[in-house]
Design an enzyme around this catalytic site. Structure first.
Site, PDB file in Angstrom:
ATOM      1  N   ARG A   3     -52.833  19.759  72.522  1.00  0.00           N
ATOM      2  CA  ARG A   3     -51.628  19.308  71.815  1.00  0.00           C
ATOM      3  C   ARG A   3     -51.544  17.783  71.803  1.00  0.00           C
ATOM      4  O   ARG A   3     -51.153  17.180  70.800  1.00  0.00           O
ATOM      5  CB  ARG A   3     -50.379  19.919  72.448  1.00  0.00           C
TER       6      ARG A   3
ATOM      7  N   LYS B  52     -45.544  15.507  69.659  1.00  0.00           N
ATOM      8  CA  LYS B  52     -44.724  15.195  70.848  1.00  0.00           C
ATOM      9  C   LYS B  52     -44.788  13.681  71.026  1.00  0.00           C
ATOM     10  O   LYS B  52     -45.615  13.152  71.772  1.00  0.00           O
ATOM     11  CB  LYS B  52     -45.277  15.961  72.055  1.00  0.00           C
TER      12      LYS B  52
ATOM     13  N   GLU C 221     -34.153  23.661  68.087  1.00  0.00           N
ATOM     14  CA  GLU C 221     -34.531  23.750  69.503  1.00  0.00           C
ATOM     15  C   GLU C 221     -33.444  23.096  70.327  1.00  0.00           C
ATOM     16  O   GLU C 221     -32.458  22.600  69.783  1.00  0.00           O
ATOM     17  CB  GLU C 221     -35.880  23.061  69.740  1.00  0.00           C
TER      18      GLU C 221
END
Ligand code: PMP
Length: 284
Positions: free
Chosen positions: A51, A150, A183
């Protein structure tokens, strides 16, 4: 004395410094991972490394080392700090540049790794469940900033977190520009209704959480139906159970949303089951 890995060297905490000209600081230009260590083992290590590289690629940033070298550096940092159970923060910043935005003027990305002990939510939150509120701050539009990245730019989430703190809640649920659940500020959201587990699709504006993936896997392995679907505030209000997942939080039950009681006001049966399954899996 804790040791921080910084651009190829383990240095003492007080010497772990980066330049004020680093674009990670000037613009939030960079990416990171938060990773857990359980029983001396780095949890879902490959998924986190993958990721990180995908986040970096998406923002046209070159991590100045291979995935194998980076993994080795993470392992070395965990060992140097004698962390058997803890948390790793792995950060890649754009590096030192000038005062303009142009990321390509930054010669080399900077990498640092912190391995430390972790502070989970208070134990009481796990036993009795957590209070959350709906944030007025809308989640970044997925076409503005892909939620899968991220990035070091967390202001959107921080503004929502402030709303949670002002309301005396542990977390805030963030909705996207269409009003669907995206989220929480640092966790993914799940809902249980009629024995079926629902979670928003990543396209709704959520990070592709690694805990989320593990929980989906564990739930399916246990025979549960897990459906990725757009959820509204209504779905949260009428659900039997709501829980959040994340590297730091693991699996945590939500018992009130905007003052409304979820289910019977205690962490639900499926939430507690999945929390236990997650614990066993992480410690296996
Ligand atoms: N959403 C956001 C915004 C996060 O920052 C995080 C990680 N703290 C998560 C979801 C959960 O992702 P993961 O399970 O990979 O930690």
């Amino acid at each position: 004395m804790s040791k921080i890995w910084l651009d190829g060297k383990l240095v003492d905490r007080q010497d772990a410094k980066i330049s004020v000209f680093d674009h990670g600081l000037l613009y939030g230009d960079g990416v990171f991972e938060g990773i857990r260590v359980y029983n001396g083992k780095i949890f879902e290590f490959e998924a986190h490394i993958r990721r990180l590289y995908e986040s970096a690629k998406a923002i046209r940033m070159e991590v100045p080392m291979t995935a194998a070298e980076l993994s080795e550096a993470v392992t070395e940092t965990v060992k140097a700090n004698n962390i058997k159970s803890g948390y790793i923060r792995l950060v890649v910043t754009r590096g030192v540049g000038d005062l303009g935005l142009n990321p390509f003027l930054c010669k080399r990305a900077s990498v640092f790794i912190i391995a430390d002990h972790i502070k989970l939510y208070p134990e009481e939150y796990y036993e009795k469940g957590m209070k959350v509120v709906s944030a007025l701050t809308v989640r970044n539009h997925p076409l503005s900033l892909p939620p899968q990245v991220k990035s070091l730019n967390y202001l959107n989430n921080i503004l929502a977190k402030i709303e949670a703190l002002d309301a005396g809640a542990g977390e805030a649920i963030m909705y996207n520009h269409e009003g669907f659940v995206a989220e929480a500020t640092g966790d993914n959201v799940f809902v249980v209704r009629g024995g079926v587990i629902f979670t928003p699709p990543v396209q709704a504006g959520s990070l592709e959480g690694i805990t989320r993936a593990v929980v989906i896997h564990l739930a399916k392995a246990d025979g549960f139906e897990v459906v990725e679907k757009n959820l509204t505030r209504f779905d949260l209000y009428v659900s039997d159970e709501v829980f959040l997942t994340g590297t730091a939080a693991e699996v945590i039950g939500v018992v009130t949303i905007d003052g409304r009681i979820v289910g019977d006001g205690k962490p639900g049966t499926i939430t507690r089951l999945l929390r236990k399954k997650f614990y066993d899996y992480a410690h296996s």
